[in-house]
Design an enzyme around this catalytic site. Structure first.
Site, PDB file in Angstrom:
ATOM      1  N   ARG B  44      31.772  50.018  35.366  1.00 16.01           N
ATOM      2  CA  ARG B  44      32.474  48.770  35.063  1.00 16.01           C
ATOM      3  C   ARG B  44      31.548  47.940  34.182  1.00 16.01           C
ATOM      4  O   ARG B  44      30.400  48.286  33.948  1.00 16.01           O
ATOM      5  CB  ARG B  44      32.947  48.018  36.316  1.00 16.01           C
ATOM      6  CG  ARG B  44      32.227  48.235  37.578  1.00 16.01           C
ATOM      7  CD  ARG B  44      30.792  47.774  37.556  1.00 16.01           C
ATOM      8  NE  ARG B  44      30.665  46.405  37.085  1.00 16.01           N
ATOM      9  CZ  ARG B  44      29.563  45.874  36.591  1.00 16.01           C
ATOM     10  NH1 ARG B  44      28.459  46.601  36.441  1.00 16.01           N
ATOM     11  NH2 ARG B  44      29.509  44.625  36.202  1.00 16.01           N
ATOM     12  N   GLY B  45      32.070  46.789  33.717  1.00 15.27           N
ATOM     13  CA  GLY B  45      31.300  45.987  32.773  1.00 15.27           C
ATOM     14  C   GLY B  45      31.859  46.252  31.389  1.00 15.27           C
ATOM     15  O   GLY B  45      31.967  47.408  30.979  1.00 15.27           O
ATOM     16  N   GLN B 194      29.632  42.948  43.065  1.00 16.22           N
ATOM     17  CA  GLN B 194      28.764  43.367  41.959  1.00 16.22           C
ATOM     18  C   GLN B 194      27.426  42.626  41.967  1.00 16.22           C
ATOM     19  O   GLN B 194      26.420  43.132  41.477  1.00 16.22           O
ATOM     20  CB  GLN B 194      29.446  43.119  40.600  1.00 16.22           C
ATOM     21  CG  GLN B 194      30.635  44.011  40.300  1.00 16.22           C
ATOM     22  CD  GLN B 194      31.939  43.362  40.700  1.00 16.22           C
ATOM     23  OE1 GLN B 194      31.984  42.479  41.560  1.00 16.22           O
ATOM     24  NE2 GLN B 194      33.033  43.803  40.094  1.00 16.22           N
ATOM     25  N   ASP B 235      34.294  39.368  29.419  1.00 16.15           N
ATOM     26  CA  ASP B 235      35.150  40.546  29.236  1.00 16.15           C
ATOM     27  C   ASP B 235      36.017  40.423  27.992  1.00 16.15           C
ATOM     28  O   ASP B 235      36.426  41.434  27.415  1.00 16.15           O
ATOM     29  CB  ASP B 235      36.004  40.783  30.474  1.00 16.15           C
ATOM     30  CG  ASP B 235      35.162  41.343  31.610  1.00 16.15           C
ATOM     31  OD1 ASP B 235      34.520  40.540  32.314  1.00 16.15           O
ATOM     32  OD2 ASP B 235      35.092  42.575  31.762  1.00 16.15           O
ATOM     33  N   LYS B 246      34.675  37.788  35.016  1.00 15.67           N
ATOM     34  CA  LYS B 246      34.909  38.067  36.436  1.00 15.67           C
ATOM     35  C   LYS B 246      35.437  36.844  37.169  1.00 15.67           C
ATOM     36  O   LYS B 246      34.954  35.737  36.962  1.00 15.67           O
ATOM     37  CB  LYS B 246      33.581  38.528  37.052  1.00 15.67           C
ATOM     38  CG  LYS B 246      33.601  38.837  38.524  1.00 15.67           C
ATOM     39  CD  LYS B 246      34.673  39.807  38.942  1.00 15.67           C
ATOM     40  CE  LYS B 246      34.628  41.105  38.156  1.00 15.67           C
ATOM     41  NZ  LYS B 246      35.887  41.878  38.270  1.00 15.67           N
TER      42      LYS B 246
END
Lengths: 350, 350
Positions: B44-45, B194, B235, B246
């Site tokens: 992810r990221g 996270q 993002d 996030k």
């Protein structure tokens, strides 16, 4: 649901650590175990731990009832100290213990055995009053809840946090009882998850619509206009109206202000500590790191890192739209308003 | 640590779902499984899933290399659609896939087999560029970090969220490399953790002091002056500077503003989507309810309740002190500033 009962000299507590998965009741006949149950959060919530501590004193008195008067009172003082030390932030704990001690000391000429009986009656009275007080808070607060309100709450200030009915959730209950439609958003309330475990459980049992969110979603919901107002309970309120409550309350208050949303605190007189000028003086409990690094015994964070786990925070009075009490609503509380409010209510809260 | 590697026609990914408890590497040779790995958050990221999707296209091209040109391109288009659909919010995913498709289409006269080789080279190039870009972001951003800074971050915008070095954590790394003392507070970042799982892990491996907190504690830490600045990744950034990141980022931005703290976003050009006028147009992924109702397979919330689980939120540009990019810092971003910035940087981001 009776999460706190006293039957045949035994205190029965619903183990809130296991909810909502298991409904297990634990029995206590020793005040030391009661103090430990408060510390370990078998029971939590400011009014609830007040009532439970009162029963703890009653159990201590029963244990000491055959002692001489001097031993009885020194034993009672030890139990009082032990119970008060179980958790530092919620003042209801100290309030209930002090009230019990005062009653004991007032029984001039009574035997320890007689005093023990009187103390049990007093503990039952404290529990009964808590239900009644919450009902009054609920009914005053219900006026503040519009029909079709979307209400955000944090932690659990419900029946489980009190002897019954609840403070913040008592307001929701009264609004629903008055025929209003209310939708509750419950912050899950890390690290202990009182929101997703307890608030969601007690509201869903009564068919009040409840949606859980992670704590960090609150601001985004406000921005999306999914929230009309915020209502929370309190663990201690200082003379100027500053409120100590579950960690995260302060962030919510700032977010509510930024979105021009009302922010209400529902709390009984027993949560006020007028000996403290401001919230700066309220002791804030820090709990074990494992509440953040572990989950049901499973490690989730790496070893060798720092961890900060304050269990409460303080919200300055200027963030409050109002405090809802059993004697009415105090809008935009200040030291002066609280003083005159308590004077009018004829209530002696130092 | 190389969380994304490509060796002997196999893509190797560190399974971030198991960190920090287990370090397991998974191998992928089929683009469909790569798309699934992105969806299931093995990786992810935003920058990381961009690079991984590029390798996904390279794997698809390799699978199709013996087909005729028409079948090759239609197969590639199918892989592109499948990879882009894996997650909707981070634009780096679409950006990387589009860049790969453009390279493929530009190879006039080449056989599918030749194009497949060129595409693998391009994917490796995207990964390599990501490392270099992050290093540049880090070095620009380091100027904004005072010595002895207490930095709050959210989610993981680190080496694990990129091919290496990180965006927000890249800035921390560069500040530390420049000899500054930095203390990082990491929001645990519910529901996926996270922060406590990934950010704490990668910083502690490099002996950068990191302390985890629950998301709801951030405001209280700011009030206590335990935080000097906030820095996060992104993002997707719209043409006016609005930032999707996030869930929880928006709350932090509002809290930072209320406490007069700088709020920085660190992101590469590939995170900008100048086709969107504002953040209102950014699609926000909602993930499975079980992320909130369950924990490692164990139920924590009662059945029959509502659950709202948006994975991202949008922070309006006016909350940003600056965006840190590989070409420099954009203070108080606006549509006009972003336009002239990209023009000066000579970069074609529509």
């Amino acid at each position: 649901m009776d999460s706190i009962r006293f039957e045949k000299n035994i205190l029965v507590l619903l183990d809130q650590r296991l909810l909502p998965i298991e409904e297990i009741y634990l029995e206590y006949s020793d005040w030391r175990m009661v103090a430990n149950a408060i510390k370990e959060m078998v029971v939590r919530g400011a009014p609830a731990i007040g009532a439970v501590a009162a029963f703890g004193i009653a159990l201590a008195a029963d244990e000491l009832k055959d002692a001489d008067t001097a031993s009885f009172f020194s034993g009672l003082a030890m139990a009082a100290a032990g119970l008060k030390a179980a958790r530092p932030t919620a003042v209801n704990l100290a309030w209930a213990v002090e009230r019990m001690l005062k009653v004991a000391k007032n029984q001039i000429g009574c035997s320890p055995s007689q005093i023990a009986e009187i103390l049990l009656t007093e503990a039952k009275q404290i529990a009964q009053e808590d239900r009644e007080v919450n009902k009054k808070i609920g009914d005053f607060g219900a006026e503040l809840i519009p029909d079709n309100a979307k209400v955000l709450t944090h932690c659990n200030a419900g029946a489980l946090a009190t002897v019954g009915y609840g403070t913040a959730l008592g307001v929701v209950r009264s609004a629903v009882a008055a025929g209003k439609k209310v939708i509750v958003y419950a912050d899950e309330t890390r690290p202990y998850l009182q929101g997703s475990r307890l608030t969601a459980w007690e509201l869903s049992r009564e068919n009040i619509p409840v949606t859980i969110i992670a704590d960090n979603m609150a601001g985004y919901l406000m921005k999306q206009k999914k929230i009309d107002l915020v209502i929370v309970g309190a663990d201690r309120i200082a003379a100027n109206g500053d409120v100590a409550n579950k960690i995260g309350t302060y962030s919510l208050a700032v977010l509510a202000a930024a979105h021009q949303l009302p922010f209400y605190v529902a709390a009984p007189f027993s949560t006020f500590d007028l000996t403290l000028k401001t919230g700066e003086e309220i002791p804030i409990e820090e709990r074990c790191e494992t509440e953040l690094t572990h989950f049901y015994g499973k490690r989730i964070a790496p070893e060798g890192i720092g961890c900060y786990n304050p269990s409460f925070d303080v919200t300055p009075a200027n963030y409050l739209t109002a405090i809802i009490t059993e004697a009415g609503i105090i809008y935009q509380p200040t030291t002066e308003k609280l003083q005159s409010f308590f004077k009018e209510a004829g209530h002696d809260r130092r």
